[in-house]
Design an enzyme around this catalytic site. Sequence first.
Site, PDB file in Angstrom:
ATOM      1  N   ASP A  82       0.844  -1.195   0.000  1.00  0.00           N
ATOM      2  CA  ASP A  82       0.000   0.000   0.000  1.00  0.00           C
ATOM      3  C   ASP A  82       0.878   1.244   0.000  1.00  0.00           C
ATOM      4  O   ASP A  82       1.794   1.378   0.821  1.00  0.00           O
ATOM      5  CB  ASP A  82      -0.900  -0.025   1.242  1.00  0.00           C
ATOM      6  CG  ASP A  82      -1.965   1.036   1.224  1.00  0.00           C
ATOM      7  OD1 ASP A  82      -2.381   1.454   0.128  1.00  0.00           O
ATOM      8  OD2 ASP A  82      -2.409   1.448   2.327  1.00  0.00           O
ATOM      9  N   HIS A 180      -7.956   9.819   3.995  1.00  0.00           N
ATOM     10  CA  HIS A 180      -7.374   8.938   4.999  1.00  0.00           C
ATOM     11  C   HIS A 180      -7.722   9.410   6.410  1.00  0.00           C
ATOM     12  O   HIS A 180      -7.987  10.590   6.640  1.00  0.00           O
ATOM     13  CB  HIS A 180      -5.849   8.903   4.850  1.00  0.00           C
ATOM     14  CG  HIS A 180      -5.387   8.256   3.585  1.00  0.00           C
ATOM     15  ND1 HIS A 180      -5.643   6.945   3.290  1.00  0.00           N
ATOM     16  CD2 HIS A 180      -4.672   8.741   2.527  1.00  0.00           C
ATOM     17  CE1 HIS A 180      -5.109   6.647   2.116  1.00  0.00           C
ATOM     18  NE2 HIS A 180      -4.530   7.714   1.631  1.00  0.00           N
ATOM     19  N   GLY A 181      -7.725   8.461   7.343  1.00  0.00           N
ATOM     20  CA  GLY A 181      -7.904   8.814   8.739  1.00  0.00           C
ATOM     21  C   GLY A 181      -9.340   8.736   9.216  1.00  0.00           C
ATOM     22  O   GLY A 181     -10.239   8.273   8.512  1.00  0.00           O
ATOM     23  N   GLY A 212      -8.992   5.446   1.602  1.00  0.00           N
ATOM     24  CA  GLY A 212      -9.642   6.272   2.623  1.00  0.00           C
ATOM     25  C   GLY A 212     -11.117   5.983   2.756  1.00  0.00           C
ATOM     26  O   GLY A 212     -11.931   6.908   2.882  1.00  0.00           O
ATOM     27  N   THR A 257      -8.737   2.376   9.073  1.00  0.00           N
ATOM     28  CA  THR A 257      -9.154   3.078  10.290  1.00  0.00           C
ATOM     29  C   THR A 257     -10.212   2.302  11.063  1.00  0.00           C
ATOM     30  O   THR A 257     -10.167   2.241  12.302  1.00  0.00           O
ATOM     31  CB  THR A 257      -9.682   4.480   9.941  1.00  0.00           C
ATOM     32  OG1 THR A 257      -8.626   5.230   9.329  1.00  0.00           O
ATOM     33  CG2 THR A 257     -10.159   5.211  11.184  1.00  0.00           C
TER      34      THR A 257
END
Length: 309
Positions: A82, A180-181, A212, A257
């Site tokens: 990744d 992302h996140g 994401g 996540t």
Amino acid sequence: MGLVTSTEMFKKAYEGKYAVGAFNVNDMEIIQGIVEAAQEEQAPLILQVSAGARKYANPVYLKKLVEAAVETTDLDICLHLDHGADFEICKSCVDGGFTSVMIDGSKYPFEENIALTKKVADYAHDHGVVVEAELGKLAGIEDAVNVGDHEASFTDPDEAVEFVERTGCDSLAITIGTSHGAFKFKGTPKLDFPRLEKISGLLPGYPLVLHGSSSVPKEFVDLCNQYGGAIPGAQGVPEDMLREAAKWGVCKINIDTDLRLAMTASIRKVFVEQPQVFDPREYLGPGRAAIKAMVAHKLKDVLGCAGKL
């Protein structure tokens, strides 16, 4: 059974209008939870390793853990790098037995991204490995990837066609509003589906990828916060949007996540409710179970790939 490329997985996913789950792995418990869920659900599976995971666990350990997963199940598993930052990292993973690598040249100008991606694709293809690339800049933070909102940019459909034709990459990560996140949206979540439909229409039969794409379930955010966490306002991609994306050529959806939240929430709960516990197995075990339940839900109810083996 063994390690395979994603080629056949994506062909079936595109035709069936579902997506394959690509789950980030960092340690044994995470791998076990993901693989046990995929085994029970009989779902195709991509296990992916980020730069942070390679630094934390050592690529050799991770490769051996994935090989153990193959040996103890009847699954074909794609082992994917990744966000490979450069040619050398991608080459190392190709040489080390990965079956898929991502070269992320999205931070570079268009022509530089093409040149770098083609270099990786040529090498990987010579060794029977497939390549994912990225066009457009995804906002958010994940391991070594850190892109501010002001730096993010959506994928241009016409550029996507030229990029694929000139690089020979096997799949393309596009940017349509995910990030992302754990803090993906400020306000109402929105993805640019008209842009996705246009890209898919210009690249018929071609597998697209969404990074994401964790949904950041409120129940796990609340559980984390209830047991001492501090992640208020976390918000992810609604699951119905991910189901819709799979209808428009998105064959791979990345999830990280949500796994972190599920494991952390369960471990925090053990620490607070059972302060006498100090055996790692007594809190990592529930963490592994939470990962398994989360992944099973994704495979069945979101990605639609359960029972597709």
